[in-house]
Enzyme design. Sequence first.
Site, PDB file in Angstrom:
ATOM      1  CE  LYS A  36      41.065  38.221  42.438  1.00  0.00           C
ATOM      2  NZ  LYS A  36      40.150  37.657  41.339  1.00  0.00           N
ATOM      3  CB  SER A  88      40.881  40.202  38.140  1.00  0.00           C
ATOM      4  OG  SER A  88      40.274  38.932  38.822  1.00  0.00           O
ATOM      5  CB  SER A 134      39.470  36.570  36.941  1.00  0.00           C
ATOM      6  OG  SER A 134      39.217  37.746  36.339  1.00  0.00           O
TER       7      SER A 134
END
Lengths: 485, 477
Positions: free
Chosen positions: A78, A153, A177
């Site tokens: 990420k 997210s 997330s």
Amino acid sequence: MELNQLTIHELKEKLLSREITSVDIVESVFNRIDQVEGKVHAYISLLREDALRGAAGADQKIQEGAGGELCGIPVALKDILCTKGVKTTCGSRILQNFIPPYDATVVEALRRAGAVFVGKANMDEFAMGSSTETSYFGVTRNPWALDRIPGGSSGGSAAAVAADECIASLGSDTGGSIRQPAALCGVVGMKPTYGRVSRFGLIAFASSLDQIGPFTKDVEDCAIMMNVIAGYDPKDSTSVPQDVPDYRAFLNRDIAGWTVGIPREYFRDGMDPEVSAAVKKAIAVVEDQGARCIDISLPHTDYCVAVYYIVAPAEASSNLARYDGVKYGYRAENCRDLLDMYKKTRSEGFGAEVKRRIMLGTYALSSGYYDAYYKKASQVRARIKEDFAEAFKRCDVILTPTSPTPAFKIGEKTEDPLQMYLSDIFTISANLAGIPGISVPCGYSGRGLPVGVQFLAGHFEEGKLLQIAHNYERHAHIERRRPEL
Amino acid sequence: MEYEPVIGLEVHAQLLTKSKIFCGCSTEFGAMPNSHTCPVCLGLPGVLPVLNKKVVEYAMKMAMATHCRINEMSSFARKNYFYPDLPKGYQITQYALPLAEGGYVDVETEAGRKRIGLTRIHMEEDAGKLVHDEHLPSSYVDLNRTGVPLIEIVGEPDIRSAEEAAAYLRRLHEILVYLEICDGNMEEGSFRCDANVSLRPKGQEIFGIRTELKNMNSFRNVQRALDYEIKRQEYILESGGEVVQETRLWDDTQGVTLPMRSKEEAHDYRYFPDPDLVSIRVDETWIREVEGTIPELPLEKRERFIREYEIPPYDAGILTTSKALAEYYEDVVKVCGKPKIAANWVMGDLLRFVNEDRGDIRTCSISAVSLGDMINLIEEGTISGKMAKDLIQDMYETGKPPRAIIEEKGLVQITDEDALTGIIVDVIRANPTQLAQYRSGKDKLFGYFVGQVMKATQGKANPQLINELLKKKLDQA
Ligand SMILES: [Zn+2]
């Protein structure tokens, strides 16, 4: 089957038997990326050359009989995780050209284990969102339905695994997330106990809630990834100096005699009927395996979202103060004076959702409001933690849906932040309480969208989560589908 | 109406730890801008602070030395505000739960001894520094100082005059330096002070409206600024006005306090617990460990000197102004065993040399052993006090021990009566006029003859012996 579709443990077997090379795997992954990335947009940046070089190095190591736990395995990160010498944007314009001079501790750990980095995955700006729509670099699409969101997210990390654009990935989970996008993309995602994995090098959103965790294609891979990233780090004062067990040792065990708590507050009217049905089936599967499912109560559940949307923005308002245009990152042009530079830089550098949360948080901490908001929220948070402590006196793990609905349409909730915030309703509590949680695929909706079931356990009981999740995965007989792209 | 000032001081002291409070960077002063920085103190994304344990220990020392109660649990908070010298956009400090609370120090002024209460002592990180370019509309940021550890010592509003304030500051300063946890340099900013000042009619209990004074970078300026501010507020109140609650800066060149622009002080710091750091737990074992490292403090030492060495309080005060000087003095006494005489030499000639050269007693060319031995030489009668005055000068210049210099220069006192009598007879013979005057009753000329004998012996004669023999010869009719 293409190599990019396999799991870590399957690939490791083939690598060790010299049937394939790491270069083969990386090439297969990048072939797939060339085919589908245009549709999915899971990545902010790709590291093709580095990955190929890394793979060649890994092959050399394997030849020498050396190489770590993840030697030669292509992994996505990420873009909230700092990578030395590699642009790390956090999905924001304000960091669009930021190149960290250091690796996050988890990145170092993966490197040491021999992992090869495919690229930096897309995400909601500063991890603020549940759909990956707030990224400055464009939305990521759900591989199962390109007009739908992948969750967020960590939407890019989840989509990359689901679309076989990598073998596994890392995300971060502040209110769901990792678990929510894992559920929406039909992969396994774990949020470890707060303090189990070092946060050093994870760009902070809400420091008391953030935790790094893996996305994988199955539970066994999740255990392998956890073995690599878990552990105490002297660079993170909130990481806990507690021994890390071998998480693989929890696989292939039965759960006969276990007690599984079903919190009544998580099964109320208004939940999507298909999600409800899939989760009820999951309850039946664990009961079949000899676990006893009991009704439990987590009485402060209704306050979780409210508490979260005070604590997280409050911490964020302070964590994001450093992006001021003075030292690094974006700086607005043509500023009259210092104040003007601050205002313009932050107005232009941050997106709408980030600004909304900075304002919420600033307000919650303001003099005269602190007691009513932040302090009160912290007190309720302590109650929520107690709820779980009480519950775990009666049961080994808790079972809930991961998300109230399958993936929704792109743009469906962007105009209504409150609706968006509710998509984390089942995942937020674990962050507030600091306990670990895992989301495992448990079926599909009528439209063919994945649904996930969530297991929660007490602090540092990741082993239990892997045990029940692996047991469930083996016995649920969920049809193994692949998204058509 | 008669007004009484109410003053409370906040002191910031930089701690002398080798590394910063939350990272491993050096705290050294005066390095190239931004050379003592790292991702942590630069506030780069994703980095985390790790508390330097030494900082806690140093702060504990100050807390113990000022009779504070050390909290078993304390924690850090964030103080949020934007400024380019603050890379994270917040300062890590202690707020709701400070390290230590409720202490005091005793100060002495002409009015006598007084106890000033301490509200709290807490730890925090320092900010960086802006360097403004006078020719360009731009500023440079130097972050070397960012993250250097500070303690803030918050005093109770117990102070009633500028003189008391100065005495209080000197006491804190002295303790910090004695503990060797702060270099106490006010110009370089390692010891800084802000003051809260208000006035109230004498006898009234409620405090008046206060102003906060900043930018006073010497003891003298603190006293001047407070004196000015007290007069200013007095004038306002006398003329029926009201003091405005504000922050004012001391302007050294004009000798006045001026209000800070209100925009700069309209801060809401939005304090909240720092989630990146865990609580600091101080247990009994740690307290005892640190307690064991605390040296004798200035006030105790002063009292012991008066008691043990029987020297006047004034001498004891001077000799304990620094730990190094006190140690030096005690070493001299150890060698010569004459505390009062040792005090005179140390406070007189020795300190004069050191102060004139702006030197340091610790690196002074005359060692304590040399000075003690010099006193022994006087006591033994080997040299006279007058000879010693020259000798100490030589010792200071050459760094040689006294006996070596005496040998080199043949400086031994003449104590041989026959030899001295011969010289005296010669002197009397050479001054017949003075002899006649003396004998006709001008007693004062005795001193003249002593001087002549001294001159003839180049100061090597024992003065007592000269007096004795000279008297005998002059009075022999
Ligand atoms: Zn540093």
